[in-house]
Write an enzyme that holds these catalytic residues in place. Sequence first.
Site, PDB file in Angstrom:
ATOM      1  CG  ASP A 151       6.756   7.310 -10.147  1.00  0.00           C
ATOM      2  OD1 ASP A 151       7.384   7.960  -9.297  1.00  0.00           O
ATOM      3  OD2 ASP A 151       5.976   6.381  -9.852  1.00  0.00           O
ATOM      4  CB  SER A 152       5.529   9.869 -16.115  1.00  0.00           C
ATOM      5  OG  SER A 152       4.711  10.903 -15.625  1.00  0.00           O
ATOM      6  CB  THR A 153       7.760  14.467 -14.042  1.00  0.00           C
ATOM      7  OG1 THR A 153       6.347  14.519 -14.138  1.00  0.00           O
ATOM      8  CG2 THR A 153       8.335  15.817 -14.407  1.00  0.00           C
ATOM      9  CB  CYS A 161      14.947 -14.105  10.557  1.00  0.00           C
ATOM     10  SG  CYS A 161      13.519 -14.946  11.222  1.00  0.00           S
ATOM     11  CE1 TYR A 162      13.783 -21.291   6.294  1.00  0.00           C
ATOM     12  CE2 TYR A 162      15.148 -20.333   4.561  1.00  0.00           C
ATOM     13  CZ  TYR A 162      14.427 -21.406   5.073  1.00  0.00           C
ATOM     14  OH  TYR A 162      14.353 -22.574   4.368  1.00  0.00           O
ATOM     15  CG  HIS A 197      13.177  -9.516  11.214  1.00  0.00           C
ATOM     16  ND1 HIS A 197      13.306  -9.865   9.884  1.00  0.00           N
ATOM     17  CD2 HIS A 197      12.568 -10.551  11.813  1.00  0.00           C
ATOM     18  CE1 HIS A 197      12.780 -11.065   9.693  1.00  0.00           C
ATOM     19  NE2 HIS A 197      12.312 -11.510  10.852  1.00  0.00           N
ATOM     20  CE  LYS A 254       6.144   7.845  -5.735  1.00  0.00           C
ATOM     21  NZ  LYS A 254       5.449   7.636  -7.006  1.00  0.00           N
ATOM     22  CD  GLU A 271      14.857  -7.142   8.331  1.00  0.00           C
ATOM     23  OE1 GLU A 271      15.707  -7.207   9.225  1.00  0.00           O
ATOM     24  OE2 GLU A 271      14.262  -8.143   7.889  1.00  0.00           O
ATOM     25  N   GLY A 284      12.401 -15.563   6.217  1.00  0.00           N
ATOM     26  CA  GLY A 284      11.425 -16.261   5.377  1.00  0.00           C
ATOM     27  C   GLY A 284      10.501 -17.085   6.254  1.00  0.00           C
ATOM     28  CB  SER A 321       0.566  11.011 -15.535  1.00  0.00           C
ATOM     29  OG  SER A 321       1.562  10.938 -14.522  1.00  0.00           O
ATOM     30  N   GLY A 322       2.023  14.077 -15.306  1.00  0.00           N
ATOM     31  CA  GLY A 322       2.134  15.177 -14.348  1.00  0.00           C
ATOM     32  C   GLY A 322       2.550  14.666 -12.980  1.00  0.00           C
ATOM     33  N   GLY A 323       2.608  13.348 -12.807  1.00  0.00           N
ATOM     34  CA  GLY A 323       3.068  12.761 -11.545  1.00  0.00           C
ATOM     35  C   GLY A 323       4.585  12.695 -11.526  1.00  0.00           C
TER      36      GLY A 323
END
Length: 514
Positions: free
Chosen positions: A229-231, A82-83, A171, A370, A173, A55, A225-227
């Site tokens: 996520d919605s599919t 870190c923090y 870090h 994603k 990550e 942070g 939408s054909g994308g």
Amino acid sequence: MLQAKVLILDYGSQVTQLIARRVREAGIYSEICAYNTAIETIKQANPSAIILSGGPASVQDATAPKLEPAIFDLNVPILGICYGMQLLAKHFGGQLAHADTREYGHAELTVLAPDSPLFADTGAGPLPVWMSHGDKVVSLPDNFVCLGATKTLPIAAMAWPEAKIYAVQFHPEVHHTPMGATIIRNFLFKIAKLSPSWSMSNFIKTEVPSLKERIGQKHVVCALSGGIDSTVVALLLHRAIGNNLHCIFVDNGLLRKNEVQTVTQVLVNQLHLNLHTVDATELFLSRLKGVTDPEQKRKIIGHTFIEIFDQEAHKLPQVDFLAQGTLYPDVIESVSAKGPSAVIKSHHNVGGLPEHMQLKLIEPLRELFKDEVRRVAQELGLPEQIIYRQPFPGPGLAIRILGEVTAKRLEILRNADAIVQEEMQAAGYLQKVWQGFAVLLPLKTVGVMGDDRTYEHVIALRVVDSIDAMTADWSRLPYELVAQISSRIINEVAGVNRVVYDVSSKPPSTIEWE
Ligand code: XMP
């Protein structure tokens, strides 16, 4: 078996999400919550281990975000980054000092405790690590041992092994710490002794019955939408409730060439979704008539979409739920930045649905990143063309036609864009770039064809590389590919006599032209 869960307390680092991703990549479910989440909520979450993120604050400031001491009562392994390390040092009585200069970037870590499980399998030599901090720990708290040092930091990693409390100043990550993923895995497997159980096939196995139980015999509506996520949302729900899921696909007349047919073919013929396609081309085009301002176009398209969706939904049986493709980064953005009580933002694709619809939200992807959605899509048998489809803006080709959107200008852009897609696909570039498309410019230029002078449209070719669309650079496509696209567009698309290549990066330009 109870699924292991790592809770990441977020102290505001820019890279907290990466911690969650590294943990999940190791096969352990992880969640991010705000650093000041109530201890009761943390207890209820029943974490198997806790990670304190980095942070920007200084632990020595009176107003700095604090550590909740009751987390030690949970008796779970803790890793401070870190923090997070500085918080642990302060809590257990170590001393901190402001560094003279902020250390940022590459450093070499000498491992002083090569037998520590945290550094198992990381090799003997000094480890390249990535630092970003102002304060430093200058004396160890009681019970702690020093695990590693750099030239500027005598205590760059420390632990109280018996209590399973570990901390690193660097870090682990980020990719700039090449052994970082191993260090995180060591914490999860060798110190916390967790067993991997987070996989996308497990996710599907638990998510489908839980959707089924929550929805029962009720009906759900979902905008497609054909994308990807919605599919994926639709496919999960289809598995859970079959045809009680009603998908609505609004053809706004602003999609790419053959897109409506391809999407419908995949969704209905291959995936057997219960799909209602609405051809609203005429309505959209009539409302866009004479409109040239980009934001005005977006507003008109957004409102018209909601209106049609609402109308369609009212033709269905009594619907109780609306399914949306909200992803985990949307959720964290609200939870971490604004504190635990912040309202989750609504998904932009269907955000702003009329309140009278009174639908309850179903967001099956709200736990996923994603790349995890892509893996779920693969498991569910979604064709690659959808999984790896480039992002396509909601307002579609309307914001790639500068000036007025008319049927004729859409036709020109569609034909030019289809050539861009075909040639990039043939050259193997379609999936290498973030986005590649044609833009129709609001001007005409002089050309010559045979013996005749022409006075026709210009197409701009826009191809960019990007990781998240926040920044982007123009793709260095091979000249031969650009030449092939250009000559095909000029020869095959009636009304175009010139193609230009956009060589601007974002910022200061944007990816889309409007
Ligand atoms: P810009 O042009 O802002 O685009 O650099 C960044 C990313 O967002 C997409 N984009 C949109 N997506 N509605 C959307 O759903 C919009 O109005 C919109 N405008 C831009 C763009 O394609 C790129 O991926």
